[in-house]
Design a protein around this motif. Structure first.
Motif, PDB file in Angstrom:
ATOM      1  N   LYS A 103       0.858  -1.196   0.000  1.00  0.00           N
ATOM      2  CA  LYS A 103       0.000   0.000   0.000  1.00  0.00           C
ATOM      3  C   LYS A 103       0.890   1.240   0.000  1.00  0.00           C
ATOM      4  CE  LYS A 103      -3.794  -2.413   0.629  1.00  0.00           C
ATOM      5  NZ  LYS A 103      -4.632  -2.731  -0.460  1.00  0.00           N
ATOM      6  N   ARG A 104       0.238   2.400  -0.080  1.00  0.00           N
ATOM      7  CA  ARG A 104       0.946   3.678  -0.072  1.00  0.00           C
ATOM      8  C   ARG A 104       0.710   4.371   1.270  1.00  0.00           C
ATOM      9  NH1 ARG A 104       2.913   6.393  -4.366  1.00  0.00           N
ATOM     10  NH2 ARG A 104       1.690   5.139  -5.837  1.00  0.00           N
ATOM     11  N   VAL A 105       1.778   4.908   1.845  1.00  0.00           N
ATOM     12  CA  VAL A 105       1.654   5.652   3.102  1.00  0.00           C
ATOM     13  C   VAL A 105       0.912   6.947   2.814  1.00  0.00           C
ATOM     14  CG1 VAL A 105       2.901   6.835   4.958  1.00  0.00           C
ATOM     15  CG2 VAL A 105       3.775   4.662   4.064  1.00  0.00           C
ATOM     16  N   ALA A 106      -0.199   7.154   3.512  1.00  0.00           N
ATOM     17  CA  ALA A 106      -0.969   8.389   3.355  1.00  0.00           C
ATOM     18  C   ALA A 106      -0.677   9.357   4.498  1.00  0.00           C
ATOM     19  CB  ALA A 106      -2.459   8.078   3.297  1.00  0.00           C
ATOM     20  N   GLY A 107      -0.339   8.800   5.654  1.00  0.00           N
ATOM     21  CA  GLY A 107      -0.064   9.661   6.807  1.00  0.00           C
ATOM     22  C   GLY A 107       0.856   8.977   7.795  1.00  0.00           C
ATOM     23  N   THR A 108       1.627   9.789   8.488  1.00  0.00           N
ATOM     24  CA  THR A 108       2.567   9.292   9.495  1.00  0.00           C
ATOM     25  C   THR A 108       2.185   9.845  10.865  1.00  0.00           C
ATOM     26  OG1 THR A 108       4.097  11.119   9.042  1.00  0.00           O
ATOM     27  CG2 THR A 108       4.442   9.090   7.798  1.00  0.00           C
ATOM     28  N   ALA A 109       2.909   9.422  11.888  1.00  0.00           N
ATOM     29  CA  ALA A 109       2.585   9.778  13.278  1.00  0.00           C
ATOM     30  C   ALA A 109       2.330  11.277  13.456  1.00  0.00           C
ATOM     31  CB  ALA A 109       3.710   9.329  14.198  1.00  0.00           C
ATOM     32  N   GLY A 110       1.207  11.566  14.107  1.00  0.00           N
ATOM     33  CA  GLY A 110       0.856  12.954  14.414  1.00  0.00           C
ATOM     34  C   GLY A 110       0.040  13.653  13.351  1.00  0.00           C
ATOM     35  N   GLY A 150       4.305   5.579  16.273  1.00  0.00           N
ATOM     36  CA  GLY A 150       4.649   4.197  15.988  1.00  0.00           C
ATOM     37  C   GLY A 150       3.772   3.536  14.950  1.00  0.00           C
ATOM     38  N   HIS A 151       2.997   4.332  14.196  1.00  0.00           N
ATOM     39  CA  HIS A 151       2.080   3.786  13.194  1.00  0.00           C
ATOM     40  C   HIS A 151       2.088   4.633  11.929  1.00  0.00           C
ATOM     41  CE1 HIS A 151       0.588   2.005  16.903  1.00  0.00           C
ATOM     42  NE2 HIS A 151       0.005   1.074  16.151  1.00  0.00           N
ATOM     43  N   VAL A 152       1.527   4.064  10.851  1.00  0.00           N
ATOM     44  CA  VAL A 152       1.260   4.797   9.616  1.00  0.00           C
ATOM     45  C   VAL A 152      -0.171   4.482   9.190  1.00  0.00           C
ATOM     46  CG1 VAL A 152       3.629   4.985   8.742  1.00  0.00           C
ATOM     47  CG2 VAL A 152       2.288   2.947   8.208  1.00  0.00           C
ATOM     48  N   PHE A 153      -0.728   5.353   8.373  1.00  0.00           N
ATOM     49  CA  PHE A 153      -2.041   5.152   7.773  1.00  0.00           C
ATOM     50  C   PHE A 153      -1.779   4.890   6.303  1.00  0.00           C
ATOM     51  CE2 PHE A 153      -6.113   6.331   5.949  1.00  0.00           C
ATOM     52  CZ  PHE A 153      -7.035   5.917   6.901  1.00  0.00           C
ATOM     53  N   VAL A 154      -2.252   3.752   5.782  1.00  0.00           N
ATOM     54  CA  VAL A 154      -1.968   3.373   4.398  1.00  0.00           C
ATOM     55  C   VAL A 154      -3.247   3.294   3.586  1.00  0.00           C
ATOM     56  CG1 VAL A 154       0.159   2.128   4.977  1.00  0.00           C
ATOM     57  CG2 VAL A 154      -2.016   0.899   4.949  1.00  0.00           C
ATOM     58  N   LEU A 155      -3.114   3.586   2.288  1.00  0.00           N
ATOM     59  CA  LEU A 155      -4.243   3.513   1.353  1.00  0.00           C
ATOM     60  C   LEU A 155      -3.778   2.849   0.068  1.00  0.00           C
ATOM     61  CD1 LEU A 155      -5.625   7.163   1.695  1.00  0.00           C
ATOM     62  CD2 LEU A 155      -6.721   5.079   2.553  1.00  0.00           C
ATOM     63  N   GLY A 156      -4.691   2.145  -0.591  1.00  0.00           N
ATOM     64  CA  GLY A 156      -4.412   1.632  -1.923  1.00  0.00           C
ATOM     65  C   GLY A 156      -4.704   2.725  -2.941  1.00  0.00           C
ATOM     66  N   ASP A 157      -4.023   2.687  -4.083  1.00  0.00           N
ATOM     67  CA  ASP A 157      -4.269   3.686  -5.131  1.00  0.00           C
ATOM     68  C   ASP A 157      -5.633   3.490  -5.783  1.00  0.00           C
ATOM     69  OD1 ASP A 157      -1.772   4.635  -4.529  1.00  0.00           O
ATOM     70  OD2 ASP A 157      -0.849   4.055  -6.433  1.00  0.00           O
ATOM     71  N   ASN A 158      -6.134   2.282  -5.790  1.00  0.00           N
ATOM     72  CA  ASN A 158      -7.461   1.983  -6.328  1.00  0.00           C
ATOM     73  C   ASN A 158      -8.427   1.990  -5.135  1.00  0.00           C
ATOM     74  OD1 ASN A 158      -9.750   1.013  -7.533  1.00  0.00           O
ATOM     75  ND2 ASN A 158      -8.803  -0.838  -8.348  1.00  0.00           N
TER      76      ASN A 158
END
Length: 184
Positions: A103-110, A150-158
């Motif tokens: 997946k693609r990282v959409a957001g990081t901590a904070g 300590g986390h990331v938010f991930v999204l698929g491009d589709n």
């Protein structure tokens, strides 16, 4: 006393000193090519085992960037998960089923994220995502969330067919096993 002259008579078939030296150089060169080939093979094996790993994509969740059946190169030693940036493609163990996922990282901590009518907003600013097909994101909504440490938010491009952080939540950095080297 005069100088005595000593002559060397080569053994039969030994050739002259010049010929013997040439044979020695040829023998040394004969080992050079296989030696370099063996060294190269070990180098490639080391890179394959510890640095770069090919991965075949089995879903359409990253289309159009990475179509189903494509092979991507994963940098398994890659940057520390603490240094992941938004927009970077990552491989991780899915919190939902422990399957290796891309997946693609959409957001990081904070960072605070939301999706409104298909557009991703990070910290209130609309993100330009040139890798998306607008027809696959139109009408997508997701409530506002803040990514914990300590986390990331991930999204698929589709977005229409991707199961991602909108479904299973934040991905722990400890679950990230690599970053995508190719394609970018």
């Amino acid at each position: 006393m005069g100088h005595r002259r000593i002559t060397f008579e080569p053994r039969a078939g030994a050739g002259t000193g010049r010929e013997a030296g040439a044979r020695t150089r040829i023998r040394a060169r004969a080992w050079l090519v296989p030696g370099l080939a063996l060294l190269g093979a070990f180098g490639l094996l080391a890179v394959r085992l510890w640095v770069v790993e090919p991965m075949t994509v089995v879903s359409d969740s990253m289309e159009p960037t990475v179509p189903r059946g494509s092979t991507v190169l994963i940098h398994s030693v890659g940057p520390s998960p603490d240094h992941l940036t938004a927009g970077e493609m990552v491989v991780f163990e899915s919190p939902e089923n422990n399957i290796t996922t891309l997946k693609r990282v959409a957001g990081t901590a904070g960072q605070t994220l939301a999706i409104r009518d298909g557009a991703l907003y990070v910290d209130g600013t609309r993100v330009t995502e040139p890798y998306l097909n607008p027809r696959q994101t139109d009408g997508t909504f997701f409530h506002r969330v803040t990514v914990p440490d300590g986390h990331v938010f991930v999204l698929g491009d589709n977005r229409a067919s991707s199961i991602d952080s909108r479904n299973y939540g934040f991905v722990p950095l400890t679950a990230v096993t690599g970053t995508v080297l190719w394609p970018r």
